[in-house]
Structures are given as C-alpha cells and as structure tokens.
Design a protein around this motif. Structure first.
Motif, PDB file in Angstrom:
ATOM      1  N   HIS A 149       0.857  -1.187   0.000  1.00  0.00           N
ATOM      2  CA  HIS A 149       0.000   0.000   0.000  1.00  0.00           C
ATOM      3  C   HIS A 149       0.894   1.239   0.000  1.00  0.00           C
ATOM      4  N   ALA A 150       0.731   2.040  -0.999  1.00  0.00           N
ATOM      5  CA  ALA A 150       1.530   3.262  -1.079  1.00  0.00           C
ATOM      6  C   ALA A 150       1.142   4.204   0.051  1.00  0.00           C
ATOM      7  N   PRO A 151       2.061   5.046   0.502  1.00  0.00           N
ATOM      8  CA  PRO A 151       1.714   6.026   1.542  1.00  0.00           C
ATOM      9  C   PRO A 151       0.540   6.879   1.085  1.00  0.00           C
ATOM     10  N   PRO A 152      -0.322   7.261   2.032  1.00  0.00           N
ATOM     11  CA  PRO A 152      -1.484   8.064   1.629  1.00  0.00           C
ATOM     12  C   PRO A 152      -1.039   9.380   1.010  1.00  0.00           C
ATOM     13  N   ALA A 153      -1.841   9.817   0.044  1.00  0.00           N
ATOM     14  CA  ALA A 153      -1.525  11.078  -0.623  1.00  0.00           C
ATOM     15  C   ALA A 153      -1.595  12.221   0.376  1.00  0.00           C
ATOM     16  N   SER A 154      -0.586  13.018   0.395  1.00  0.00           N
ATOM     17  CA  SER A 154      -0.527  14.128   1.342  1.00  0.00           C
ATOM     18  C   SER A 154       0.342  15.219   0.745  1.00  0.00           C
ATOM     19  N   PRO A 155      -0.068  16.486   0.904  1.00  0.00           N
ATOM     20  CA  PRO A 155       0.783  17.563   0.372  1.00  0.00           C
ATOM     21  C   PRO A 155       2.080  17.713   1.148  1.00  0.00           C
ATOM     22  N   ASN A 156       2.118  17.165   2.373  1.00  0.00           N
ATOM     23  CA  ASN A 156       3.313  17.293   3.200  1.00  0.00           C
ATOM     24  C   ASN A 156       3.831  15.912   3.587  1.00  0.00           C
ATOM     25  N   VAL A 157       5.083  15.884   4.020  1.00  0.00           N
ATOM     26  CA  VAL A 157       5.751  14.637   4.367  1.00  0.00           C
ATOM     27  C   VAL A 157       5.225  14.116   5.699  1.00  0.00           C
ATOM     28  N   THR A 158       4.998  12.789   5.724  1.00  0.00           N
ATOM     29  CA  THR A 158       4.658  12.111   6.974  1.00  0.00           C
ATOM     30  C   THR A 158       5.692  11.012   7.209  1.00  0.00           C
ATOM     31  N   ARG A 159       5.659  10.451   8.450  1.00  0.00           N
ATOM     32  CA  ARG A 159       6.615   9.385   8.763  1.00  0.00           C
ATOM     33  C   ARG A 159       6.355   8.125   7.929  1.00  0.00           C
ATOM     34  N   ALA A 160       5.146   8.027   7.381  1.00  0.00           N
ATOM     35  CA  ALA A 160       4.843   6.860   6.551  1.00  0.00           C
ATOM     36  C   ALA A 160       5.631   6.880   5.244  1.00  0.00           C
ATOM     37  N   HIS A 161       6.161   8.027   4.871  1.00  0.00           N
ATOM     38  CA  HIS A 161       6.935   8.113   3.637  1.00  0.00           C
ATOM     39  C   HIS A 161       8.336   7.538   3.802  1.00  0.00           C
ATOM     40  N   ALA A 162       8.785   7.302   5.009  1.00  0.00           N
ATOM     41  CA  ALA A 162      10.131   6.770   5.200  1.00  0.00           C
ATOM     42  C   ALA A 162      10.196   5.335   4.703  1.00  0.00           C
ATOM     43  N   GLY A 163      11.323   4.970   4.116  1.00  0.00           N
ATOM     44  CA  GLY A 163      11.522   3.614   3.634  1.00  0.00           C
ATOM     45  C   GLY A 163      12.368   3.611   2.378  1.00  0.00           C
ATOM     46  N   THR A 164      12.403   2.454   1.715  1.00  0.00           N
ATOM     47  CA  THR A 164      13.200   2.277   0.497  1.00  0.00           C
ATOM     48  C   THR A 164      12.252   2.177  -0.694  1.00  0.00           C
ATOM     49  N   TYR A 165      12.528   2.973  -1.714  1.00  0.00           N
ATOM     50  CA  TYR A 165      11.739   3.001  -2.931  1.00  0.00           C
ATOM     51  C   TYR A 165      12.596   2.481  -4.085  1.00  0.00           C
ATOM     52  N   GLN A 166      11.952   1.876  -5.026  1.00  0.00           N
ATOM     53  CA  GLN A 166      12.642   1.418  -6.235  1.00  0.00           C
ATOM     54  C   GLN A 166      12.082   2.183  -7.438  1.00  0.00           C
ATOM     55  N   CYS A 167      12.983   2.879  -8.145  1.00  0.00           N
ATOM     56  CA  CYS A 167      12.595   3.658  -9.311  1.00  0.00           C
ATOM     57  C   CYS A 167      13.053   2.918 -10.565  1.00  0.00           C
ATOM     58  N   ARG A 168      12.151   2.794 -11.504  1.00  0.00           N
ATOM     59  CA  ARG A 168      12.431   2.088 -12.755  1.00  0.00           C
ATOM     60  C   ARG A 168      12.280   3.064 -13.926  1.00  0.00           C
ATOM     61  N   LEU A 190      17.142   0.222 -12.904  1.00  0.00           N
ATOM     62  CA  LEU A 190      16.580   0.280 -11.566  1.00  0.00           C
ATOM     63  C   LEU A 190      17.517   1.047 -10.645  1.00  0.00           C
ATOM     64  N   ARG A 191      16.913   1.719  -9.663  1.00  0.00           N
ATOM     65  CA  ARG A 191      17.704   2.391  -8.629  1.00  0.00           C
ATOM     66  C   ARG A 191      16.879   2.436  -7.354  1.00  0.00           C
ATOM     67  N   ASN A 192      17.505   2.026  -6.252  1.00  0.00           N
ATOM     68  CA  ASN A 192      16.845   2.080  -4.949  1.00  0.00           C
ATOM     69  C   ASN A 192      17.170   3.393  -4.261  1.00  0.00           C
ATOM     70  N   ILE A 193      16.147   3.972  -3.675  1.00  0.00           N
ATOM     71  CA  ILE A 193      16.272   5.260  -3.003  1.00  0.00           C
ATOM     72  C   ILE A 193      15.779   5.089  -1.573  1.00  0.00           C
ATOM     73  N   THR A 194      16.614   5.440  -0.626  1.00  0.00           N
ATOM     74  CA  THR A 194      16.244   5.356   0.791  1.00  0.00           C
ATOM     75  C   THR A 194      15.872   6.742   1.287  1.00  0.00           C
ATOM     76  N   ILE A 195      14.667   6.863   1.814  1.00  0.00           N
ATOM     77  CA  ILE A 195      14.165   8.144   2.310  1.00  0.00           C
ATOM     78  C   ILE A 195      14.098   8.069   3.834  1.00  0.00           C
ATOM     79  N   THR A 196      14.761   8.998   4.465  1.00  0.00           N
ATOM     80  CA  THR A 196      14.713   9.126   5.913  1.00  0.00           C
ATOM     81  C   THR A 196      13.885  10.353   6.257  1.00  0.00           C
ATOM     82  N   VAL A 197      12.872  10.177   7.095  1.00  0.00           N
ATOM     83  CA  VAL A 197      11.997  11.289   7.494  1.00  0.00           C
ATOM     84  C   VAL A 197      12.350  11.676   8.927  1.00  0.00           C
ATOM     85  N   GLU A 198      12.832  12.873   9.087  1.00  0.00           N
ATOM     86  CA  GLU A 198      13.130  13.383  10.420  1.00  0.00           C
ATOM     87  C   GLU A 198      11.909  14.085  10.986  1.00  0.00           C
ATOM     88  N   TYR A 199      11.768  14.032  12.346  1.00  0.00           N
ATOM     89  CA  TYR A 199      10.610  14.657  12.972  1.00  0.00           C
ATOM     90  C   TYR A 199      10.994  15.075  14.384  1.00  0.00           C
TER      91      TYR A 199
END
Length: 834
Positions: free
Chosen positions: A612-631, A640-649
């Motif tokens: 399940h993709a993170p819910p659509a939101s105009p702003n960043v939430t902690r649910a956006h943290a994780g590893t994404y794969q871009c094709r 392919l490239r993996n992107i790791t997103i760290t969400v600070e709060y």
C-alpha cells in the motif's frame, strides 16, 4: 442679434440661445436653462471645412466678457449682448476641443465643444488616446504561405452624428524569411580540352523560397549562362562549358536566397592536345619502310608516344616528339595495322589519343594472259599472288587476273569489341570491315539500329552490348561490341540515407553506396568533435552527430551530409537521482528521479515491501520513510535504482518512569528515566527540585537520587529536543508518603503530561559534569506538589561539585499565573549540562 447673417433670434424672457454649431449659413439653437452657465455641444465637420460657433450666456452682468480658445484657425464673426460668434477655418484635426468662456460678476464660467473632422484624409496620429486603435493577430505560417496577401479592414463610425467610413486598406504581402540549409553541389568534368564543350550543373536542396533563388556560375572570371529547373525541393542550374584557353581554371557556383548565399567550387584542367600523326608510304615487297609517329605541340607540354601493333604490343615508346620504326616489307605485311598513341598527363589523370594506318605492299610484275609486250609495272597487292589491276596494255584482260571475291571480315583493330566512353562526350559506334565486294556494316541494340557514323552525346543509357553485322553478297560476319560508359560519382538517398538511427552496442558501419564508373571510393568524416573510428564496430552514444561523405573517382567527386542518431537504454545516476534523501515531517517534498536515455525514458517509483503506497498528502509524513525502487524504461530496456528516504521529525511520546516507585521513603534511592521518540535522536534536559544528591546518566536520559530526602520531592520534568523541535513530560515524586499530586499517577511510572515549558531550558550538549541550576517554574498543565519543605532547607541550593544556582528561590509567597502558590518557599532547581 445684429451683425449676424442670418441673425440669431432672441427667444424672449431675456433668454438668448446657448452655444450652437452648424455648417456655414445654418444655425442650430436651443434655450439655456441656467442664467449663469455657459453651455456647448459637440458636433462634426468635414475634413478641411469651415464651421461657425455661437457662444452665449444668460448672465445679467452687463460687463460680462466672453471669448473662445482653440488650437484651430479662428476669426471673430460678430459679438453682441451676452454672445459672440467665431468662425473656424480649415478644420483638419481629427479631434479637437473648443473652449467658450464668459466672466460673470468676476466668476469665470466655461463650456467645452468637442469637434470631429471626418472624411477621407491623410492618416496621422490623433491627439486623443482613444483615436488610435491597433489590432494584432498571431499567425503560424509555413512555406506554403509565402507571398500570401494579409488584408486589414478598418471602419470609422460617426453615428449618430455622422456617416460610417470603411476605407480600403491596402493588403501587404507576407514574406517568410529565406532559407538555404544545404550547400550547393557542383558537378563538372575534371578535365576538358580547349575548343570543346561539356555540360556542368549546380544543384541545391531545400532553398526557400525557390522562386527567389539566384544562381551565378563563373568560370575563370567569366559569367556563364544558366538554365534553372525545379524538381521537388531541388533546384538545378545547368550550363555549357567551352573554355578557349588552356590551364587550370576555377569554376564557382553561388546560390543566393535573400540575404543567404552559399558557394561551391571546382577546379577544371583545360588542355590543348592535337591528335598524333602516323606516317607510312607504300613500299614494294622486300623494300624498307619507315613508320613515323609524331605529336604536335600540346599544353601542358608533356606528351608521351607509343607505336603499337594490332595485338596491342608496343613497338616503340618514348617522350620524344617523334618516334620512327624501320622494317623490310614482305608480301604478308600488306595491310598490316599500325597505331600511334599519344598520352598527355592532365591533373591527376591522363588523356590519350590514337591514330591508325595500314601498310600497302606493292607487287613488281603482272603478265597479261594473251601474247603481248611484257612491261614491268608496280601494282598493289590484294592479299593474293594476283594483281589488283590489269595492265592497260592488255586489250583483253583475263578474269583470272582479278582478285577473287572475299567474305566480310571485322578485325579487332577496326572494330574493337570493348569500348569505354565518358558521359557528356560525343562518340559514334564505328566499326570497319573488309571484304570483296565491300561489305555494309549495321549495328543494332535490342533490335533497334544505331548510327555508326554520326557522333552522339554519351549518356549512361548508351552503355550495353551491341551486335554489328558486316554483309556482302558472299555472306555476313557478326561481332559483339561491349560499350562501357564512365561517369562521375553521385550520392542519393537510396544508397546513402541522410538520416540514420543506430542502437548503442550494435555493430554498425557508416556506409554510403555511391553511383559512378569507375566504382567510386567513399569516405565519411565527422563534421565536428572527435573522429569516429572506421569499419564495423560497436556503436556508442559518442558516435551521434553529423558526418560528410565524399565519393570520388577519376572523373570527379560528390558530397552528402549524413546525420546519425544513437539510441540507448536508460541509466540512472547519482546526480539526477540521489540514492539517499532526507525529508522533514510536515514539509513539502517530491520523489524526483531523472534518467538518461534515448528515447527519453519513463520513470516510475514504488515503495519496497509495502503493497500500500503512503497516503496522498501535500506534506511529508513518517509513513513516507523507507526504500523506494525507481524504474526508468524506454524501447531499449530499463534501469533500476533504490532510493532510501529518511523522514526526520520533532520529539514525540515523551514518557518518564520512576524506579522503583514514585513514592519514595526517606533514605531510599530512586531514579527517573526519560524516553522519547524523534529523528535525529533527541537530547534531554531536566527541570527538577535542587538537591545535592543528584546524579545524571551518561546520555542524560536518567537522573538518580541516593538517600532521598524531603528536598527530592516535587515535579521532575524531562524535555526532549532535536533540530526540529522539543517536547516535555513530567512526573511527581513523593518522599515519606507525601500526598499524591493533582492529576493522579501510578507509583513508579507516569506518562508525559504533555505540557511545554514556558521557561528556557539549557541543552545537554555541553561538558560532562557541569550543570546549571535554574528556578523551574511549573505551569497549570503540569503536576503540582502539596506540602511544605522543611524550614531547614530554605535558602539551600544544590552544592554538588559542578552545580551552580542560576536563580535563587524567593522565601515568600510566589505568584504563578495570577494566583498564590500554596507551596511558597519551596526551592525548585532545573539541571542541565552546560
């Protein structure tokens, strides 16, 4: 009103007509409503006309003075009691104002006339802003719109005061800027003999507009006449070259379209080369004959001679202006073929000319068949032991003395089987034959008879195989003749496409197949940038670009521009798609990822391990943290490239825990632990009662109290901070069974009360062992303490080494948010490493 013609009538009741205007001889009047006002009216007049204006007032001042102010030419027509008339001449201003004024009892009253001049007149700017109108329209044009008329329609409406004008506006011809994208291609012979003529052409592709293209062909400074033909987007200018002098000459072709002009140049070697002369005289059998091969003067003077026999063998050779060959003639030498060949080096090639002749051997005696005087005579041999001619002294010649009849013969010397012609020259398919009776020679190709005597223009269509027949009464001899037509190179779209699309990694070669005879050699070079390696090899994206291909043979050269596009699979690099991203909760961010590739790739990113993709939101939430794969995907593959997103709060969920319990007996030991979530990991600060028996943990997450005393009771507040914010929680500690704090709590563990300090706190990022002591004032949201601190503790501060008081506590009642604190006199200390 006297003085006016016609007079202006008085309306009665001491009312005069207000300002009026009309054409000469006509008045328009109306009564005035205000006794002290000056009125007027706007009207129109034809361009260059004359108008009469009447200004009047109902002012009772007998000394009222009036006048008219205007930029037009005026003259006063008449003046009377409370009125005046002014004539305006040659009204040419499109829009003008006329000011009528009267001074009544010292007060100036004015009225303004607005006057329009209408009719067909020279256009010039009007003084009013609303008198000029401009309309623009954006046109998208193409080559087919060149020369189209662009009409403009204008109307001037003076209704209801005048007519409607709709003048004719001349249309303008729209011209598209000239273009000359390709350089001209000049086709001309490399060598040409003075006194002869040859064709030359200059071709240009994509000239626009074609009808404005001008060709100028110049040979050695002399302009040539040209004939221009058009085929599709190609213009060709043809001319005839006929140089009169020998030497190296330059042929220029300049094509101009508007301000654009491009030139092509070619060098023409003009030579003067007379045919050689072959001399040999009839000789009796056994006599010596001299065969002479001689060359006339040539330009350039570099002639080489060859004396040849029928089989192509060289009998003599040399650069001398003359070659001689001496031999003893035999009967079998009668009719022997000799050739004289002259060669002239011109430019990078050689021009040859040939002359041929046959030797005639004479016989000595011929006897008449009947009795008669025998007279020795010389007769020509006819290839047999009999004479060709009968002695004139033989009255009755015998038929046996005449040569026998022969079948036709076609020898290689007189009818070569292989011919090479040059396109643009004039040649005849000549073929000689011998026989008795003399044979008739005819040549055909595909059943059609061709001329063997009249030279005709050589084209490629004349190349092929011909059948020549020599016929007399005894029969027919046949010979096949192969004609080869040589011509300069040409590069066309079919053999050399102007646009190529390659795929990286494939093995390709930039090949161009040229037409020409002899077969041209073709070479392609890059217009700019590093040269591309030749031969078939793996394609790389650096091979993309524009190339120029040149085809060359001994008759000339041709050029063609080729553009190579290289497509390749996608790739994703760190620069366009960083592998690690740092976002902050609550801010706006976008997961952008740029990929390179041709065609341009499509990029899509999904989160790994999360269906399940993170819910659509105009702003960043902690649910956006994780590893994404871009094709990134295009027609040639994907990357392919993996992107790791760290969400600070900022810190959240601050909780405090008292071990073993929040209810502490005197002399017992306890500790307060503080926990909080946050990224980056928060640092901790404390606000707590001051006491000398405090010991803080290494990471400042806990504070330990040994041998608890009454000074250790109270509110312990922990504040968690990071660069994004802070959050605090509190717990109440009771010593010796002290009553519980308001809000209640369970012994040993209290959750954060969720209130934020209003007093400043000191961060813990300081030297270990050094602390600050500050009065920590509680708030109504925090827990409160009940009971009094023993008087023995009044005025005391923490005296542990390294602790210093920031604020002394007050000994009397203290005001907190508008009420008296029942715990007055209690000292509270906040400690935090400096």
């Amino acid at each position: 009103c006297p003085g006016l013609s016609p007079p202006v009538p008085k309306l009665g009741c001491d009312l005069w007509p207000c300002a009026s205007l009309a054409t000469p001889g006509v008045w328009a009047v109306w009564p005035c409503a205000s006794p002290y006002g000056v009125t007027g009216n706007a009207s129109e007049v034809s361009y260059g006309g004359t108008v009469l204006i009447n200004c009047s007032t109902t002012c009772a001042d007998p000394n009222a003075i009036g006048g008219v102010e205007t930029s037009l030419t005026k003259e006063e027509a008449a003046r009377g009691c409370g009125w005046l008339a002014v004539r305006l001449n040659n009204v040419t201003e499109p829009l003008s104002e006329v000011l009528c004024f009267f001074t009544c009892f010292g007060q100036r009253n004015t009225s303004v006339f607005r006057m329009l001049a209408y009719g067909k007149c020279p256009l010039r700017p009007a003084p009013a802003e609303d008198a000029s109108v401009a309309v623009s329209h954006l046109l998208t044009v193409g080559p087919g719109d060149h020369g189209q008329d662009v009409p403009c329609h204008a109307e001037l409406s003076l209704r209801p005061h005048g007519p409607l004008f709709s003048p004719e506006v001349p249309s303008r011809c729209h011209r598209i800027p000239a273009a000359l994208p390709e350089p001209p291609q000049l086709q001309a012979p490399v060598r040409l003999e003075a006194g002869t003529a040859a064709n030359a052409s200059c071709r240009v592709v994509g000239a626009f507009p074609a009808e404005d293209a001008h060709f100028a062909l110049v040979l050695d400074g002399r302009s040539l006449d040209v004939a221009v033909t058009e085929a599709g987007d190609t213009l060709t200018a043809s001319t005839r070259l006929s140089p009169r002098t020998a030497g190296l000459q330059e042929l220029n072709c300049t094509v101009a379209v508007g301000a654009a002009a491009r030139t092509a140049r070619a060098r023409l070697h003009v030579y003067r080369f007379p045919a050689p002369v072959l001399e040999l005289s009839p000789v009796p059998a056994g006599g010596e004959v001299t065969v002479t091969c001689r060359a006339a003067a040539a330009e350039p003077p570099a002639v080489r001679l060859q004396l040849r026999d029928a089989d192509g063998g060289v009998l003599a050779e040399g650069p001398q202006p003359q070659l001689e060959l001496r031999l003893v003639a035999q009967r079998e030498d009668d009719g022997r073929w000799f050739g004289c060949r002259a060669s002239l080096a011109v430019g990078d090639g050689t021009v040859t000319k040939d002359t041929e002749a046959r030797l005639a051997v004479l016989c000595e005696s011929c006897t008449c068949p009947e009795s008669g005087p025998r007279e020795p005579k010389m007769w020509l041999w006819g290839g047999n032991p009999n004479c060709l001619l009968v002695p004139t002294r033989c009255p009755h010649p015998s038929p046996s003395l005449f040569p026998p009849k022969d079948m036709p013969e076609m020898e290689a010397s007189s009818c070569p089987s292989n011919r090479t012609w040059l396109q643009g020259t004039r040649e005849a398919l000549s073929c000689g034959a011998t026989g008795n009776p003399t044979p008739t020679v005819t040549c055909t190709r595909d059943g059609a008879t061709v001329s063997t005597h009249r030279p005709e223009l050589v084209t490629r269509s004349r190349a092929g195989t011909y059948l020549c027949n020599a016929t007399n009464s005894l029969g027919t001899r046949s010979r096949l003749i192969n004609v080869r037509v040589e011509y300069e190179p040409s590069l066309t779209e079919s053999g050399c496409p102007a646009h190529r699309t390659w795929v990286e990694g494939e093995r390709r070669e930039l090949a161009c197949r040229a037409e020409g005879d002899p077969a041209p050699s073709t070479r392609c070079t890059r217009d700019e940038g590093p040269p591309s390696a030749g031969g078939g090899r793996a394609v790389s994206r650096s091979d993309a670009g524009r190339y120029t291909c040149r085809a060359t043979n001994k008759h000339g050269s041709a050029l063609r521009s080729v553009y190579v596009s290289v497509e390749y699979e996608p790739s994703i690099g760190e620069a366009g798609c960083p592998a690690r991203r740092l976002w902050v909760e609550g801010t706006a961010a976008e997961l952008g990822c740029n990929a390179s590739g041709n065609p341009l790739p499509h990029v899509a990113c999904t989160k790994l391990g999360d269906p399940h993709a993170p819910p659509a939101s105009p702003n960043v939430t902690r649910a956006h943290a994780g590893t994404y794969q871009c094709r990134a995907t295009n027609a040639h593959g994907s990357a392919l490239r993996n992107i790791t997103i760290t969400v600070e709060y900022s810190p959240v969920a601050v909780s405090l825990r008292v071990v073993p319990s929040a209810n502490v007996s005197r002399g017992a030991s306890f500790s307060v632990e503080c926990r909080a979530e946050g990224l980056p990991a928060p640092t901790f600060g404390w606000a707590l009662p001051p006491a000398p028996n405090l010991r803080f943990g290494a990471d400042n997450r806990s504070v330990a109290v040994a041998r608890a005393a009454a000074a250790n009771r109270g509110v312990y507040t922990c504040t968690a901070s990071n660069r994004h914010g802070r959050r605090a929680g509190s717990v109440v500690v009771r010593v010796d069974g002290e009553p519980r704090a308001q809000g209640g709590g369970t012994p040993g563990m209290l959750s954060a009360l969720g209130w934020h300090h209003r007093h400043p706190l000191v961060t813990t990022a300081c030297k270990k062992g050094e602390y600050n002591v500050r009065d920590a004032e509680g708030t109504s949201e925090g827990a409160r303490l009940d009971g009094d601190i023993p008087s023995a503790t009044q005025g005391r501060f923490a005296h542990r080494q390294g602790l210093a008081p920031w604020l002394a506590w007050a000994g009397g009642p203290q005001r907190r948010r508008g009420h008296e604190d029942p715990q007055a006199g209690r000292a509270v200390m906040m400690l935090s490493p400096r």
